[in-house]
Design a protein around this motif. Sequence first.
Motif, short mmCIF file in Angstrom:
data_model
loop_
_atom_site.label_atom_id
_atom_site.label_comp_id
_atom_site.label_asym_id
_atom_site.label_seq_id
_atom_site.Cartn_x
_atom_site.Cartn_y
_atom_site.Cartn_z
N ARG A 29 0.83 -1.21 0.00
CA ARG A 29 0.00 0.00 0.00
C ARG A 29 0.86 1.26 0.00
N ILE A 30 1.93 1.27 0.79
CA ILE A 30 2.80 2.45 0.84
C ILE A 30 3.54 2.60 -0.49
N VAL A 31 4.12 1.51 -0.97
CA VAL A 31 4.89 1.57 -2.22
C VAL A 31 3.99 2.00 -3.38
N ALA A 32 2.76 1.55 -3.41
CA ALA A 32 1.84 1.94 -4.49
C ALA A 32 1.53 3.44 -4.46
N ALA A 33 1.54 4.03 -3.27
CA ALA A 33 1.24 5.47 -3.16
C ALA A 33 2.45 6.34 -3.53
N LEU A 34 3.66 5.81 -3.41
CA LEU A 34 4.87 6.56 -3.74
C LEU A 34 5.09 6.53 -5.24
N GLN A 48 0.09 9.73 3.06
CA GLN A 48 -0.31 9.84 4.46
C GLN A 48 -1.44 8.86 4.81
N ASP A 49 -2.38 8.66 3.89
CA ASP A 49 -3.47 7.70 4.14
C ASP A 49 -2.92 6.30 4.39
N GLN A 50 -1.90 5.93 3.63
CA GLN A 50 -1.32 4.59 3.80
C GLN A 50 -0.51 4.52 5.10
N LEU A 51 0.15 5.60 5.45
CA LEU A 51 0.90 5.64 6.71
C LEU A 51 -0.05 5.59 7.91
#
Length: 181
Positions: A29-34, A48-51
């Motif tokens: 989820r984090i990698v997909a947002a970056l 931030q949502d994933q964090l």
Amino acid sequence: MGRRAVFDDPALRLANNLLDVGRADLHRRIVAALHDSPLEESYVGDVQDQLAAVVTDQRVAERDRREASRLIGIGDDLLAAIGRSGTVLMVWRRSPQQVDHPGQNMPLARYESDGIYQGSWGDIETFESSPELRTLAEALNWAQRRAPHVIVRPWWNDDTHYWAGDGPPPDGMDALPDHHR
């Protein structure tokens, strides 16, 4: 320092730590947002949502939850974390208008509202395109929050660039007249 150093890289390190402890779901989820594309308005919020999912997951180690919380705070004021640096080039461009006949020249701009200002800031580390800004005052506000060096090509003179940064203008460039600031 730029966006990658203060926000993206630490978020990726956190994601990799989560993968190492068996939390592939949070890692993905984090990698997909970056992403490496220019900074957009929604980018920081998406990360931030994933964090936030890390912060609220009680199965995640306390140190990782603290790091996710710290990164959310950095994202809340990313400009302060990066600091003012570099140069912003802010350019007014005419808004496309309907013309009666293909190939017909557009009339000269008469008003600032005939177009928009758009700018860019940063380098490979922190690149950001501005939103479309309607007035020079809005454009200068956006630019001066990001950089000490601001160059403007205004609506009333698209052949000239003016200095609107900190201190005196560089050689060969006129300062933006005060009545336009």
